[in-house]
Motif scaffolding. Sequence first.
Motif, PDB file in Angstrom:
ATOM      1  N   LYS A 180      -6.778  -1.004 -13.224  1.00  0.00           N
ATOM      2  CA  LYS A 180      -6.900  -0.453 -14.574  1.00  0.00           C
ATOM      3  C   LYS A 180      -6.530  -1.508 -15.616  1.00  0.00           C
ATOM      4  O   LYS A 180      -5.629  -2.331 -15.398  1.00  0.00           O
ATOM      5  N   SER A 181      -7.199  -1.428 -16.731  1.00  0.00           N
ATOM      6  CA  SER A 181      -6.848  -2.274 -17.873  1.00  0.00           C
ATOM      7  C   SER A 181      -5.579  -1.740 -18.511  1.00  0.00           C
ATOM      8  O   SER A 181      -5.167  -0.604 -18.242  1.00  0.00           O
ATOM      9  N   PRO A 182      -4.912  -2.522 -19.383  1.00  0.00           N
ATOM     10  CA  PRO A 182      -3.726  -2.001 -20.065  1.00  0.00           C
ATOM     11  C   PRO A 182      -4.029  -0.718 -20.845  1.00  0.00           C
ATOM     12  O   PRO A 182      -3.211   0.216 -20.866  1.00  0.00           O
ATOM     13  N   GLU A 183      -5.193  -0.649 -21.484  1.00  0.00           N
ATOM     14  CA  GLU A 183      -5.560   0.542 -22.258  1.00  0.00           C
ATOM     15  C   GLU A 183      -5.684   1.772 -21.362  1.00  0.00           C
ATOM     16  O   GLU A 183      -5.326   2.890 -21.774  1.00  0.00           O
ATOM     17  N   GLU A 184      -6.167   1.575 -20.148  1.00  0.00           N
ATOM     18  CA  GLU A 184      -6.321   2.692 -19.217  1.00  0.00           C
ATOM     19  C   GLU A 184      -4.989   3.112 -18.602  1.00  0.00           C
ATOM     20  O   GLU A 184      -4.763   4.283 -18.310  1.00  0.00           O
ATOM     21  N   PHE A 185      -4.091   2.158 -18.429  1.00  0.00           N
ATOM     22  CA  PHE A 185      -2.821   2.443 -17.753  1.00  0.00           C
ATOM     23  C   PHE A 185      -1.768   2.987 -18.716  1.00  0.00           C
ATOM     24  O   PHE A 185      -0.969   3.852 -18.337  1.00  0.00           O
ATOM     25  N   LEU A 186      -1.757   2.458 -19.949  1.00  0.00           N
ATOM     26  CA  LEU A 186      -0.738   2.838 -20.938  1.00  0.00           C
ATOM     27  C   LEU A 186      -1.421   3.547 -22.093  1.00  0.00           C
ATOM     28  O   LEU A 186      -2.191   2.936 -22.840  1.00  0.00           O
ATOM     29  N   PRO A 187      -1.168   4.833 -22.298  1.00  0.00           N
ATOM     30  CA  PRO A 187      -1.897   5.608 -23.313  1.00  0.00           C
ATOM     31  C   PRO A 187      -1.705   5.103 -24.744  1.00  0.00           C
ATOM     32  O   PRO A 187      -2.575   5.296 -25.578  1.00  0.00           O
ATOM     33  N   SER A 188      -0.562   4.445 -25.022  1.00  0.00           N
ATOM     34  CA  SER A 188      -0.303   3.975 -26.395  1.00  0.00           C
ATOM     35  C   SER A 188      -0.490   2.472 -26.544  1.00  0.00           C
ATOM     36  O   SER A 188      -0.071   1.890 -27.547  1.00  0.00           O
ATOM     37  N   TYR A 189      -1.115   1.845 -25.559  1.00  0.00           N
ATOM     38  CA  TYR A 189      -1.270   0.397 -25.614  1.00  0.00           C
ATOM     39  C   TYR A 189      -2.084  -0.023 -26.834  1.00  0.00           C
ATOM     40  O   TYR A 189      -3.150   0.528 -27.114  1.00  0.00           O
ATOM     41  N   GLY A 190      -1.533  -1.016 -27.547  1.00  0.00           N
ATOM     42  CA  GLY A 190      -2.202  -1.525 -28.744  1.00  0.00           C
ATOM     43  C   GLY A 190      -1.897  -0.721 -29.984  1.00  0.00           C
ATOM     44  O   GLY A 190      -2.243  -1.145 -31.093  1.00  0.00           O
ATOM     45  N   LYS A 191      -1.264   0.446 -29.810  1.00  0.00           N
ATOM     46  CA  LYS A 191      -0.931   1.295 -30.962  1.00  0.00           C
ATOM     47  C   LYS A 191       0.543   1.184 -31.333  1.00  0.00           C
ATOM     48  O   LYS A 191       0.910   1.245 -32.500  1.00  0.00           O
ATOM     49  N   THR A 192       1.395   1.046 -30.318  1.00  0.00           N
ATOM     50  CA  THR A 192       2.820   0.853 -30.560  1.00  0.00           C
ATOM     51  C   THR A 192       3.379   0.000 -29.440  1.00  0.00           C
ATOM     52  O   THR A 192       2.703  -0.272 -28.433  1.00  0.00           O
ATOM     53  N   VAL A 193       4.633  -0.433 -29.586  1.00  0.00           N
ATOM     54  CA  VAL A 193       5.254  -1.300 -28.595  1.00  0.00           C
ATOM     55  C   VAL A 193       5.466  -0.544 -27.283  1.00  0.00           C
ATOM     56  O   VAL A 193       5.771   0.649 -27.275  1.00  0.00           O
ATOM     57  N   SER A 194       5.292  -1.230 -26.183  1.00  0.00           N
ATOM     58  CA  SER A 194       5.537  -0.643 -24.869  1.00  0.00           C
ATOM     59  C   SER A 194       7.029  -0.711 -24.547  1.00  0.00           C
ATOM     60  O   SER A 194       7.735  -1.622 -24.992  1.00  0.00           O
ATOM     61  N   TYR A 195       7.505   0.251 -23.788  1.00  0.00           N
ATOM     62  CA  TYR A 195       8.844   0.132 -23.228  1.00  0.00           C
ATOM     63  C   TYR A 195       8.819  -0.949 -22.153  1.00  0.00           C
ATOM     64  O   TYR A 195       7.796  -1.173 -21.495  1.00  0.00           O
ATOM     65  N   TYR A 196       9.964  -1.591 -21.942  1.00  0.00           N
ATOM     66  CA  TYR A 196       9.980  -2.681 -20.969  1.00  0.00           C
ATOM     67  C   TYR A 196       9.647  -2.186 -19.566  1.00  0.00           C
ATOM     68  O   TYR A 196       8.951  -2.869 -18.805  1.00  0.00           O
ATOM     69  N   TYR A 197      10.103  -0.997 -19.218  1.00  0.00           N
ATOM     70  CA  TYR A 197       9.784  -0.489 -17.883  1.00  0.00           C
ATOM     71  C   TYR A 197       8.283  -0.266 -17.732  1.00  0.00           C
ATOM     72  O   TYR A 197       7.723  -0.394 -16.628  1.00  0.00           O
ATOM     73  N   GLN A 198       7.595   0.050 -18.853  1.00  0.00           N
ATOM     74  CA  GLN A 198       6.152   0.214 -18.785  1.00  0.00           C
ATOM     75  C   GLN A 198       5.463  -1.123 -18.520  1.00  0.00           C
ATOM     76  O   GLN A 198       4.461  -1.181 -17.791  1.00  0.00           O
ATOM     77  N   VAL A 199       5.990  -2.182 -19.127  1.00  0.00           N
ATOM     78  CA  VAL A 199       5.447  -3.520 -18.865  1.00  0.00           C
ATOM     79  C   VAL A 199       5.587  -3.856 -17.385  1.00  0.00           C
ATOM     80  O   VAL A 199       4.629  -4.301 -16.727  1.00  0.00           O
ATOM     81  N   GLU A 200       6.773  -3.639 -16.845  1.00  0.00           N
ATOM     82  CA  GLU A 200       6.990  -3.920 -15.425  1.00  0.00           C
ATOM     83  C   GLU A 200       6.109  -3.035 -14.533  1.00  0.00           C
ATOM     84  O   GLU A 200       5.577  -3.488 -13.520  1.00  0.00           O
ATOM     85  N   ASN A 201       5.964  -1.775 -14.940  1.00  0.00           N
ATOM     86  CA  ASN A 201       5.116  -0.868 -14.152  1.00  0.00           C
ATOM     87  C   ASN A 201       3.665  -1.328 -14.144  1.00  0.00           C
ATOM     88  O   ASN A 201       2.967  -1.243 -13.123  1.00  0.00           O
ATOM     89  N   TYR A 202       3.204  -1.822 -15.302  1.00  0.00           N
ATOM     90  CA  TYR A 202       1.809  -2.258 -15.358  1.00  0.00           C
ATOM     91  C   TYR A 202       1.579  -3.469 -14.469  1.00  0.00           C
ATOM     92  O   TYR A 202       0.583  -3.541 -13.729  1.00  0.00           O
ATOM     93  N   PHE A 203       2.493  -4.418 -14.520  1.00  0.00           N
ATOM     94  CA  PHE A 203       2.337  -5.580 -13.648  1.00  0.00           C
ATOM     95  C   PHE A 203       2.473  -5.182 -12.179  1.00  0.00           C
ATOM     96  O   PHE A 203       1.807  -5.758 -11.307  1.00  0.00           O
TER      97      PHE A 203
END
Length: 833
Positions: free
Chosen positions: A21-44
């Motif tokens: 999945k792209s970041p937009e598909e994985f994180l619903p608020s990607y590009g709209k607001t800052v990600s939580y750090y755990y979300q960054v780690e989860n995406y990677f």
Amino acid sequence: MKNVFFAIALVFSISLQAQLKSPEEFLPSYGKTVSYYYQVENYFGHLVQNSEYIQHKPYGQTTQERGLNVYYISTPENLRDLENIRLNNLYQIGMGDTKPATINDKAIIWLSFNVHGNEIGATESAMSVAYELINPENKETKEWLENTIVILDPCLNPDGFSRYGNWLRDISGKNTHPGIYDREHIEPWPGGRQNHYAYDLNRDWAWQTQIETQQRMLLYNEWMPMVHVDVHEMGFNEPYFFPPAAEPMHEFITDAQKDFYNNIGEMTAKKFDSEGWNYYTRERFDLFYPSYGDTYPTFNGAVGMTYEQGGIGAGRAITMTNGNLLTLQDRIDHHTAAILTAVETTSWQKDKLVKNFRSYFKEGKEEPKGKYRTYVVKNSGKTEQLARLLKRNKIEYAYAAESKKTSGYHYQSDAVKDFTIEPNDLIVSVNQPKATLTQVLFEPAQKLTDSLSYDITAWALPHAYGIESYALKGKLSIDIKKEISRKGKFDYERLYAYYVPWNGRASAKVLGLMLKSGIKVRSSRKASAFRGIKVSPGDLMILKGDNPQLSDFKNVMEVFLDKKPDYEVVESGFSLSGGDLGGENYPLIETPKVLLLAGRSVSATDFGQVWFYMDEVINYPVSIVEVQDMDRIRLSEFTTIVLPDGWYSLSESDKKNIDNFIDNGGKVIAIANALSIFEDRPGYNLTKFATSEAKLLETTAEDEEVLQSRFYDYQNAERRALSGSVPGAIVENVLDKSHPLAYGLGDKYFSLKTSDSRYELLKNVWNVAYVPKGYKNFGFIGKSLKKKLENTVTFAVQQKGRGQIIYMVDNPLFRGFWENGNLLFSNALFLVD
């Protein structure tokens, strides 16, 4: 059978790619607001689980126990051969003893994001960059990865990133507020830029004072990349910056490195031109100070680069002065395009990069760029701390195993002198892989091609550590050894006291440990001698008779002194010369109870430097109070108040409370702009001019300058302003070595001056360290300021009532790497009474 396995592997690979999945598909608020750090780690983590093109390497934790991670991105074939590629790279530049099984030359590029926590567009774009590199639909990036290893660190400063991100999430509503006065554009103190201790990690690459830097540099030196990209953001009204960098460029930067800057600038410009995005190059962000994320890799053979996107203070979206709306998605898009272009250019230039990288180390060793070939650092209590720094930087060193007479440039006198190398003196030769970095850190003076520098312009380690040192133009033939040889302890029949030399941070740490454990300690106030022991002012004595509560004095003390092996046992308090241990020359040291001011009117980084010193350097308790809460504090419960640099606007009531605190026996340590609290106030002797004549003389000169300025042109205004400035230079100071503030500092003190603040020698105070007439300096000082610094005080102590105030015009804790400054601050904290 092989075909069956191939088919299974192919199906498995296709299955993995289908789930990616792209970041937009994985994180619903990607590009709209800052990600939580755990979300960054989860995406990677999602990328690692669903692609063969990426591997995870955790390399440590922050102070707040957040994970530090890099991700290796390349083709599956390269990732399977990753260790061999790494060993081959090190072996080819002389930094590895293990010959690789096969030669597998790859271009190695390291991408560093978000060293400043509030520059969120960097980490957000790291997710997009990683996805595009491994995206199965992106055939172009797969071609790049065939000959390239990408090492991607999505967040160098997770604590700062989380501090900023959590705040922004807390105060954000459903709608964006692009007006500049909304609270999402007004970050609260201390801000997210710095790490836990409010340190600027982007100034720490060489000094490695912070835990994040130390752990990252261990891994960095295991890889030694050929290209390093440091991804930042700047003020939101700025466009985009990419290389080439501005002058001054350090003279040791090679033509090959400069050629790559130009190539990548041309390639990136084409991408930005096609999108109509604004950018600039060459105007800012020079390559001189060695401890940045661009210069430090550059002095380690890489092509080190800074990339800057406008965005600090933008929150989720903001209206710029040109009327355009800058969104977080815009920042991600710009960074992603620029960083992918850096990877593309690295791949395209792979053969040239590999060749030039290896030549850098070979030529640096065989044809050193600097003036000197060998550095000799005399053995002292601070030498071991310097050795730790060299070890962290993988700079080779040894210790002299014999005595030898020679001559060389003497740092402290700025002249050539005869001297004797003695056993245990530190020897650093430039005949080593890290030859260039060694010379950058040790050369007495660096050639400055342009005075418009972004940072400090001098940093020579012998001055920073306050150790007598010499530089030799030739190679040194002398027997060496790997470790310091320590003499055995004196045999003794009875135990009267323990002697501990006051010669570095280890002394202060041991003292703090003993004081907070209730052990009484004395400090020497004059030179004296006991059997086999020469005592200098400041040295510590722990008397058995002072500490009857310790039933097993010997064993308890040896536990405390385990990390201070240069201690000795004293058999008798009767001295051979000087004073006896029970006399007035050995007063007891008071146990400090320290209050440190923080808050909006205090510089966050300067506050952090004091906090880090207390917490990590000496591990001593400190109470932290914000300035606005001072009226709630009973100052009488403390012995010492530390006022870091800042822009104080204290109420008259708060000032009166500080006055009373000092008069009643308290001690105040005021640093840099904190001195403004006391300047020209009744009861304090801090004033800029010693006489009315001196004040009139400067006022007249300023009036004449105003008249002359009528003829100045507009274009050179910035350069004219430099005449009265000092971005950061080393300045010689005369020391009153008899004062406790100067104990252990040496015959002179070389201060790192980073502001034009100055006070003529003060009346009715102890001017402990001052800039003499005709002083020596290293680094840039503006022409009109240079003369004005003569006979100005740097560190002074005023007695007021029963207490004292210590004036620190320069900050001795600047960035934590000025080791002699750490000792000076220890003197102020423990020994000045």
